[in-house]
Design an enzyme around this catalytic site. Structure first.
Site, PDB file in Angstrom:
ATOM      1  N   TYR A  98      -2.344  -0.581  10.375  1.00  0.00           N
ATOM      2  CA  TYR A  98      -2.377  -1.130   9.015  1.00  0.00           C
ATOM      3  C   TYR A  98      -1.134  -0.727   8.222  1.00  0.00           C
ATOM      4  O   TYR A  98      -0.482  -1.571   7.603  1.00  0.00           O
ATOM      5  CB  TYR A  98      -3.638  -0.656   8.302  1.00  0.00           C
ATOM      6  CG  TYR A  98      -3.681  -0.975   6.829  1.00  0.00           C
ATOM      7  CD1 TYR A  98      -3.864  -2.282   6.392  1.00  0.00           C
ATOM      8  CD2 TYR A  98      -3.542   0.033   5.871  1.00  0.00           C
ATOM      9  CE1 TYR A  98      -3.904  -2.588   5.039  1.00  0.00           C
ATOM     10  CE2 TYR A  98      -3.585  -0.264   4.516  1.00  0.00           C
ATOM     11  CZ  TYR A  98      -3.768  -1.570   4.102  1.00  0.00           C
ATOM     12  OH  TYR A  98      -3.798  -1.859   2.767  1.00  0.00           O
TER      13      TYR A  98
ATOM     14  N   SER B 278       0.846  -1.193   0.000  1.00  0.00           N
ATOM     15  CA  SER B 278       0.000   0.000   0.000  1.00  0.00           C
ATOM     16  C   SER B 278       0.879   1.239   0.000  1.00  0.00           C
ATOM     17  O   SER B 278       2.010   1.220   0.513  1.00  0.00           O
ATOM     18  CB  SER B 278      -0.900   0.025   1.239  1.00  0.00           C
ATOM     19  OG  SER B 278      -1.567   1.272   1.359  1.00  0.00           O
TER      20      SER B 278
END
Length: 268
Positions: free
Chosen positions: A157, A144
């Protein structure tokens, strides 16, 4: 361009929807034999039928036994060892998008590590030895943009994805001269069903399209559009994955390919 993927055997985890489905679909269109993975059999089999996949592998990657079951099911469906492993399964397991780092419980940090880091480790431990023995293989880990440009919120995360990046680079270095590469693709905000559901809930309108949701979220500064002027699609990411999966990318390893429309403001 012919990516020379015909007949290559691929497992794409988390491919019964969203980004993973887009990757599986494009790999299959390029001629690879693809196994669709998910936890919902009906959904996975629906995608597999739509793209002409070699089969499905159903299972939860949160345990060693679950990973072994998925790996073995993929090998059986493919009729041999996995050549291309795309570790896409993951996502925020806690939804801490409104909590500062020190307000996130330790259990949530652990949960995100288990959801985003360890499934890739488990499957690499199972699949990479076969690639080394064959003298050819591709590992592509979906990370990500927040792994390298974290937000103030959702640090559990982004931290787990940063760990995945580090694992991938270490893996690439350990595979010196054996014909196996390991790379990262890092999406920015991608237009998938989860974003659509979020927008419809936020605006209280179940009829909104993904384009309308994107426009309204940007107008309300929920996020800024990247320099590309739009959000990404699963196909944007899949195109880069297919290139990295190709024999043409044999001199590319240990790299992080950002597919974020310019969201990350750094040279690398």
């Amino acid at each position: 361009m012919d990516l020379s993927l015909g007949g290559r055997r691929a497992l794409v985890t988390g491919s019964s929807s969203g980004i993973g489905e887009g990757i599986a679909r494009m790999l299959a269109a390029e001629g690879a034999r693809v196994v669709v993975h998910g936890r919902n059999r009906d959904r996975a089999e629906g995608v597999a039928a739509a793209i002409g996949a070699a089969g499905v592998a159903i299972g939860d990657l949160s345990s060693d036994a679950g990973a072994v079951a998925v790996h073995d099911a993929a090998r059986e469906a493919l009729g041999g060892a996995i050549d291309i492993l795309v570790n896409n399964a993951g996502g925020s397991s806690t939804g801490n998008t409104s909590k500062a780092p020190i307000d996130i419980p330790v259990a949530d940090w652990v949960s995100n590590y288990h959801a985003n880091m360890l499934p890739a480790v488990r499957l690499c431990r199972l699949a990479v030895p076969d690639m080394v023995a064959a003298g050819w293989g591709r590992v592509i880990n979906v990370s990500s943009a927040v792994a390298v440009q974290p937000n103030n919120l959702g640090a559990d995360y982004s931290g787990a994805k940063a760990a995945l990046n580090n694992f991938t680079v270490s893996l690439a270095g350990s595979l010196k001269g054996v014909g196996v590469t390991a790379n990262i693709v890092s999406p920015g905000i991608i237009m998938v069903d989860g974003l659509l559901r979020f927008g419809r809930r936020k605006f209280g309108d179940a009829t909104l399209s993904i384009e309308q949701v994107t426009q309204r979220l940007a107008a309300e500064k929920v996020f800024d559009l990247p320099p590309a002027g739009r959000l990404g699609t699963p196909e944007d990411l899949a195109a880069v994955v297919c290139l990295l999966a190709s024999p043409l990318s044999g001199f590319v390893t240990g790299a992080n390919y950002r597919v974020d429309g310019g969201q990350v403001r750094s040279l690398n």
